[in-house]
Design a protein around this motif. Structure first.
Motif, PDB file in Angstrom:
ATOM      1  N   PHE A 375      -9.924   2.250 -12.305  1.00  0.00           N
ATOM      2  CA  PHE A 375      -8.841   2.918 -12.661  1.00  0.00           C
ATOM      3  C   PHE A 375      -7.743   2.751 -12.062  1.00  0.00           C
ATOM      4  CE2 PHE A 375     -12.157   6.416 -13.319  1.00  0.00           C
ATOM      5  CZ  PHE A 375     -12.641   5.899 -14.574  1.00  0.00           C
ATOM      6  N   ALA A 376      -7.923   2.406 -10.617  1.00  0.00           N
ATOM      7  CA  ALA A 376      -6.672   2.138  -9.677  1.00  0.00           C
ATOM      8  C   ALA A 376      -6.109   0.680  -9.836  1.00  0.00           C
ATOM      9  CB  ALA A 376      -6.965   2.426  -8.481  1.00  0.00           C
ATOM     10  N   ILE A 377      -7.280  -0.241 -10.172  1.00  0.00           N
ATOM     11  CA  ILE A 377      -6.785  -1.646 -10.428  1.00  0.00           C
ATOM     12  C   ILE A 377      -5.613  -1.901 -11.803  1.00  0.00           C
ATOM     13  CG2 ILE A 377      -7.670  -3.747 -11.328  1.00  0.00           C
ATOM     14  CD1 ILE A 377     -10.036  -3.290  -9.422  1.00  0.00           C
ATOM     15  N   HIS A 378      -6.255  -1.141 -12.698  1.00  0.00           N
ATOM     16  CA  HIS A 378      -5.209  -1.388 -14.171  1.00  0.00           C
ATOM     17  C   HIS A 378      -4.094  -0.814 -13.716  1.00  0.00           C
ATOM     18  CE1 HIS A 378      -8.412  -2.936 -16.728  1.00  0.00           C
ATOM     19  NE2 HIS A 378      -9.064  -2.201 -16.147  1.00  0.00           N
ATOM     20  N   LEU A 379      -4.015   0.609 -12.983  1.00  0.00           N
ATOM     21  CA  LEU A 379      -2.681   1.169 -12.739  1.00  0.00           C
ATOM     22  C   LEU A 379      -1.936   0.349 -11.714  1.00  0.00           C
ATOM     23  CD1 LEU A 379      -1.348   3.796 -13.316  1.00  0.00           C
ATOM     24  CD2 LEU A 379      -2.160   4.773 -11.508  1.00  0.00           C
ATOM     25  N   ILE A 380      -2.410   0.019 -10.805  1.00  0.00           N
ATOM     26  CA  ILE A 380      -1.524  -0.784  -9.996  1.00  0.00           C
ATOM     27  C   ILE A 380      -1.354  -2.308 -10.331  1.00  0.00           C
ATOM     28  CG2 ILE A 380      -1.713  -1.994  -7.515  1.00  0.00           C
ATOM     29  CD1 ILE A 380      -3.204   0.321  -6.425  1.00  0.00           C
ATOM     30  N   SER A 381      -2.176  -2.658 -10.985  1.00  0.00           N
ATOM     31  CA  SER A 381      -1.568  -4.052 -11.931  1.00  0.00           C
ATOM     32  C   SER A 381      -0.537  -3.754 -12.604  1.00  0.00           C
ATOM     33  CB  SER A 381      -2.988  -4.617 -12.571  1.00  0.00           C
ATOM     34  OG  SER A 381      -2.341  -5.731 -13.215  1.00  0.00           O
ATOM     35  N   ARG A 382      -0.454  -2.746 -13.529  1.00  0.00           N
ATOM     36  CA  ARG A 382       0.570  -2.424 -14.560  1.00  0.00           C
ATOM     37  C   ARG A 382       1.886  -2.325 -13.472  1.00  0.00           C
ATOM     38  NH1 ARG A 382       1.193  -1.934 -20.160  1.00  0.00           N
ATOM     39  NH2 ARG A 382      -0.868  -3.362 -19.904  1.00  0.00           N
ATOM     40  N   TYR A 383       1.770  -1.408 -12.471  1.00  0.00           N
ATOM     41  CA  TYR A 383       2.957  -0.944 -11.510  1.00  0.00           C
ATOM     42  C   TYR A 383       3.411  -2.153 -11.000  1.00  0.00           C
ATOM     43  CZ  TYR A 383       5.137   0.573  -7.477  1.00  0.00           C
ATOM     44  OH  TYR A 383       6.126   0.818  -6.458  1.00  0.00           O
ATOM     45  N   GLY A 384       2.742  -3.001 -10.490  1.00  0.00           N
ATOM     46  CA  GLY A 384       3.048  -4.527  -9.762  1.00  0.00           C
ATOM     47  C   GLY A 384       3.706  -5.019 -11.059  1.00  0.00           C
ATOM     48  N   ARG A 394      10.259   4.386  -9.266  1.00  0.00           N
ATOM     49  CA  ARG A 394      10.353   5.443 -10.525  1.00  0.00           C
ATOM     50  C   ARG A 394       9.873   5.029 -11.901  1.00  0.00           C
ATOM     51  NH1 ARG A 394      12.572   9.325 -13.894  1.00  0.00           N
ATOM     52  NH2 ARG A 394      12.138  11.390 -13.671  1.00  0.00           N
ATOM     53  N   GLU A 395      10.656   3.877 -12.358  1.00  0.00           N
ATOM     54  CA  GLU A 395      10.523   3.317 -13.597  1.00  0.00           C
ATOM     55  C   GLU A 395       9.188   2.663 -13.826  1.00  0.00           C
ATOM     56  OE1 GLU A 395      11.971   4.073 -16.454  1.00  0.00           O
ATOM     57  OE2 GLU A 395      13.078   5.461 -14.960  1.00  0.00           O
ATOM     58  N   ALA A 396       8.953   1.988 -12.269  1.00  0.00           N
ATOM     59  CA  ALA A 396       7.652   1.247 -12.532  1.00  0.00           C
ATOM     60  C   ALA A 396       6.603   2.177 -12.615  1.00  0.00           C
ATOM     61  CB  ALA A 396       7.518   0.319 -11.258  1.00  0.00           C
ATOM     62  N   ILE A 397       6.647   3.164 -11.833  1.00  0.00           N
ATOM     63  CA  ILE A 397       5.398   4.061 -12.085  1.00  0.00           C
ATOM     64  C   ILE A 397       5.244   4.841 -13.490  1.00  0.00           C
ATOM     65  CG2 ILE A 397       4.481   6.539 -11.421  1.00  0.00           C
ATOM     66  CD1 ILE A 397       5.578   5.758  -8.420  1.00  0.00           C
ATOM     67  N   ILE A 398       6.437   5.099 -13.976  1.00  0.00           N
ATOM     68  CA  ILE A 398       6.274   5.457 -15.437  1.00  0.00           C
ATOM     69  C   ILE A 398       5.692   4.358 -16.471  1.00  0.00           C
ATOM     70  CG2 ILE A 398       7.709   6.246 -17.259  1.00  0.00           C
ATOM     71  CD1 ILE A 398       9.640   7.556 -15.170  1.00  0.00           C
ATOM     72  N   ASN A 399       6.301   3.035 -16.021  1.00  0.00           N
ATOM     73  CA  ASN A 399       5.784   2.271 -16.960  1.00  0.00           C
ATOM     74  C   ASN A 399       4.311   1.879 -16.808  1.00  0.00           C
ATOM     75  OD1 ASN A 399       6.439  -0.442 -18.272  1.00  0.00           O
ATOM     76  ND2 ASN A 399       5.598  -1.301 -16.896  1.00  0.00           N
TER      77      ASN A 399
END
Length: 924
Positions: A375-384, A394-399
């Motif tokens: 779960f963390a990998i997919h979230l951090i990957s998209r955040y990156g 803030r927008e990167a977390i929302i994205n």
């Protein structure tokens, strides 16, 4: 996510949730850590229960029978204490007896830990009843022979001093064995010779002047020497000897079921300490602790070690992989906090809901780490991705929440559902597995949607975008090209996939189940090695079956029926110690009352401290007289061609002559003189006791259970008055075929019988039955959730492709690499359902968002997260493969294969199908 993509209602909700976590990061973090601290406190107290009862429904009639037996008789599976002579040394019965005699009272000093110690049978107390153990025909012969020999018996008992007694015994033996210059009764002659040999063998131990010499064998040898032949129903030893007297067996039972590890540890610590004390008093004895309790200690220690090692190693290895790929070390700390928090909450809730971990749930720490980091990998990957596109934190977390959240949510909920559906299983172990795993996944999912974005916000909110832009190694992995291989060469790809799938299908057909639970135990288990050694020496298995009777006759009937079964090697019952037809036998024995009443002892040993040298020489001369009698028997046996008698006579002649020589040699030594005097007193006392027993045997009294020695009664009587019958298998009950045959035979005698193998077979039957049904329930739940996510049947079916093909390849590979399903690795089914569906869901979510080269783009971007999550999951599960517990290791190895197969099917098989759908223009 492309600019033209419109967010769905779920994406909008997740975006708002991401903003909330960012804006109130401190509060979210504080609440999450407080909850973690609360549940972690209880997680630290959780116990491990490795008993089979912990896996079965308490309402199961078999479980209730076992619990009832435990309450009345102590733990179902007793501990065997084997005392053995060290390899390379001659058998030393006296040393083993001394060890057991010293150890038993030390163990009995702890009634809270030790309920029963069956170390010996007090045969002395049974001597008065000995004639009743003969058959009715043997009683008749005993009565007739005693009448014929009443003159000899009167002479034997008249003078109980050692040398006169031996002189008259020699005369009597010669007259009884040799009639009309031939041996008329070969069996009687053999028994007389054996009794004479045993008599002189036990006599020497007294000449050594050892005050701790066990008197039982000497008593029995004297009794067999004096009484008429045929009375051999009472064994030669109070203790239980096997393997040509090299193994003495004691049985130890606890007063309550040994299913609490703390209790087991207390029991075994006390036993270990007692054994160590006795070893200092009686050195030169090897002790083998076998049975359920020592095995459970080894299992528990191995499981605790494996839990700590695999959980820590999994955490370290997945974080290292993450750091190598993303090259951002602070991410490690954030993810580690989330993973550890998830473990603390999960095991704390388990302590509240269940109270313990079983064999099927104890190892899920490593698995939770492997799944949680996905779960963390997919979230951090998209955040990156958002950071690299120049978005603010803030927008990167929302994205990230809006872009990866739907796939994470669907994948996590479907994985949890695949487990939670197992809670409907009747098999308690499987239901607990479903609860712990499903709840653990939901906890991890919740933390990755709350604590992780909050921690990211706390870390990055004061940094500018340029400081956060780090290109990860994952960005350079050309996974899109792997998909292009299938897209650009569809025919070749199809052929390869079909060949692999056909081979896998053949493997599935050859797959099997491993019923040998012992092969799944921890490697290097000392207890298992002791069990193997003890059972090899005993010649039968210690995993006995128990029957229950209300009366002695019930037990006699059960024992007689069980003894006829081919898989039963030995039966112990209280009816063995309560003779049949006592009234008829007593009627005949009363005929001897006048004869034994007329026999009196007229000469007894004088009160003195020791023998004089001339007395010892007279003793040696009497022994020479015994040797002359045996030589006469030997000559007649040679002439008559009676080879068994000849062989025994040669042995006894040599033995008795050697005894006489040794007595002559030590005649002037003080210890031998004192020992001989002590032996004379012993013989005199035993002869008078034997005479009194013979008189009492003619009174017509009946031997009842209440009159049995305590050591016998406590082995068979329960607290409720019922009596147990123990049946020992001939072979290895952990062999599937033998177990089934043995259990069928046991239950055919009485369906209420219980045993560890019967419990184990019930466990396996429930596992197989419930897993077959749970697979379909889990699959249905997964498919339903995927339908709710995508709202299209075609898309939902496509999401199942990596799962179905990957599972086929995994199971199909097992026979080729020598793996089989077992009690633990069957948990692979819901795991693969969850992991396999995750990959398909994430790729399809990204595929639907892309506008150009959709298949390539979906695999190129989402595939990187899938690759990393697969690598970390495989690494985490791979640590299970290093576990000392073989069953857990097999699960880890199988998971590595399954996760790898699901990854390949996600980035190769699914893109092939999606490319064809694109060409057809179908809407997904």
């Amino acid at each position: 996510m492309t600019a033209t993509h419109r967010r769905s209602w779920r994406e909008r909700i997740l975006a708002r949730w991401g903003a909330l976590c960012h804006d109130h990061a401190g509060l979210v973090t504080l609440i999450a850590l407080a909850i973690t601290a609360f549940f972690s406190y209880f997680a630290a107290t959780i116990d491990i229960n490795l008993g089979f009862l912990a896996l079965l429904d308490e309402n199961d009639p078999l479980v209730q029978r076992v619990q009832d037996a435990n309450d009345n008789f102590g733990d179902l599976s007793y501990m065997v204490v084997g005392l053995t002579t060290p390899a390379g040394e001659a058998a030393d019965k006296q040393r083993l007896i001394r060890f057991a005699h010293t150890l038993a009272p030390k163990l009995k000093k702890h009634p809270d830990l030790i309920g029963r110690v069956v170390a010996r049978v007090e045969l002395d107390e049974m001597m008065r009843w000995a004639p009743l153990f003969l058959s009715e025909n043997e009683v008749a012969e005993f009565v007739a022979e005693s009448k014929e020999r009443q003159g000899d018996l009167r002479a034997l008992f008249r003078d109980v001093r050692l040398v006169p007694f031996l002189d008259r015994m020699n005369e009597t033996l010669e007259r009884e064995i040799i009639e009309e210059e031939e041996i008329t009764d070969e069996a009687d002659a053999l028994q007389r010779l054996q009794a004479l040999g045993a008599f002189y063998e036990t006599a020497w131990s007294y000449l050594d002047d050892d005050p701790e010499t066990e008197a039982g064998p000497a008593k029995r040898s004297l009794r067999k020497l004096v009484l008429p032949a045929g009375d051999d129903e009472i064994t030669d030893d109070d203790y239980f000897f096997y393997d040509n007297d090299r193994l003495l067996v004691m049985r130890v039972m606890t007063p309550r079921p040994a299913d609490d590890y703390i209790y087991i540890e207390e029991v075994l610590a006390m036993v270990d300490a007692a054994v160590a004390d006795v070893k200092r008093e009686v050195p030169g004895v090897e002790v083998l602790l076998a049975g359920n309790m020592p095995v459970m200690r080894d299992e528990h220690q191995a499981l605790v070690h494996d839990m700590k090692f695999t959980t820590l190693a999994s955490l370290v290895i997945v974080l290292i992989i993450f750091a190598v790929v993303f090259r951002k070390l602070t991410d490690l700390v954030l993810i580690a906090v989330c993973l550890l928090s998830g473990l603390g909450i999960t095991f704390g809730v388990t302590e509240f809901a269940i109270g313990y971990l079983s064999l099927l749930t104890a190892f899920f720490g490593a698995i939770m780490i492997g799944l949680g980091i996905d779960f963390a990998i997919h979230l951090i990957s998209r955040y990156g991705e958002g950071i690299r596109q120049g978005l603010a934190v803030r927008e990167a977390i929302i994205n990230g929440m809006a872009g990866a959240g739907p796939g994470i949510l669907t994948g996590g909920i479907t994985t949890a559902a695949a487990f939670l559906v197992l809670m409907i299983a009747r098999f308690k172990g499987l239901a607990q597995l479903g609860f712990v795993s499903g709840m653990g996944i939901l906890v991890m999912l919740l933390l990755m949607f709350t604590l992780l974005p909050a921690l990211i916000a706390l870390r990055d909110r004061r940094k500018v975008s340029a400081e956060l832009t780090i290109r990860s190694i994952g960005d350079s992995v050309p996974l899109g090209r792997l998909a292009d291989l299938a897209i650009d060469r569809p025919k070749l790809a199809t052929v390869v996939i079909l060949i692999v799938s056909i081979l896998a299908a053949f493997g599935v057909w050859r797959s099997s189940f491993n019923y040998d639970y012992r092969s799944l135990e921890p490697r290097g288990s000392i207890a298992l090695a002791h069990i193997d050694e003890v059972e090899k020496r005993l010649g039968f298995s210690i995993d006995y079956a128990m029957y229950f009777g209300d009366t002695v006759e019930d037990c006699r009937r059960l024992a007689a029926a069980v003894e006829q079964k081919p898989t039963i090697a030995k039966v112990d019952a209280i009816s063995d110690y309560v003779p049949e037809n006592q009234a008829a036998k007593n009627l005949r024995l009363r005929e001897l009352a006048p004869i034994f009443a007329d026999i009196t002892v007229q000469e007894r040993p004088a009160a003195r401290a020791s023998f004089a040298p001339e007395d010892l020489r007279a003793y040696a001369a009497a022994a020479r007289g015994s040797a002359r009698v045996v030589r006469a028997v030997l000559q007649l046996a040679i002439l008559g061609g009676q080879f068994d008698v000849e062989d025994e006579a040669r042995r006894v002649v040599e033995q008795v002559n050697d005894f006489a020589t040794r007595v002559e040699r030590v005649a002037v030594e003080k210890p031998a003189q004192v020992g001989a005097m002590r032996y004379e007193g012993f013989v005199a006392a035993e002869l008078e006791s034997l005479l009194e027993n013979l008189r009492m045997a003619t009174k017509g009294e009946v031997l009842t259970v209440a009159r049995l020695p305590e050591q016998i009664r406590e082995n068979f009587l329960g607290h409720d008055g019922r009596m147990a019958v123990f049946a020992y298998p001939t072979g290895n009950v952990w062999n599937k075929q033998f177990m089934a045959e043995h259990n069928n035979e046991v239950l055919s005698v009485d369906p209420s019988a219980i045993s560890v193998p019967i419990l184990f077979e019930r466990v396996f039957a429930n596992i197989i039955e419930d897993f077959r049904s749970s697979i379909w329930f889990s699959l249905a739940a997964v498919f339903l959730l995927v339908i709710l996510d995508f709202r299209r049947p075609l898309t939902s079916i496509l999401a199942l492709v990596p799962l179905m093909v990957g599972a086929l390849w995994m199971v199909g590979a097992m026979p080729y690499i020598g793996m089989r399903f077992n009690l633990v690795n069957v948990a692979i089914v819901p795991l693969i359902l969850g992991i396999g569906i995750d990959n398909g869901v994430h790729i399809l979510h990204r595929y639907r968002m892309e506008q150009e080269r959709r298949v390539h783009a979906a695999v190129e971007h989402t595939g990187k997260a899938i690759l990393l999550s697969s690598l970390t999951t495989m690494a985490g599960f791979g640590m299970l493969g290093l576990a000392t517990y073989v069953a857990i290791g097999s699960l880890g190895q199988l998971l590595v294969i399954g996760v790898g197969a699901c990854f390949v099917t996600s980035v190769f098989v699914l893109p092939l199908i999606l490319a064809r759908i694109d060409r057809k223009g179908w809407k997904v």
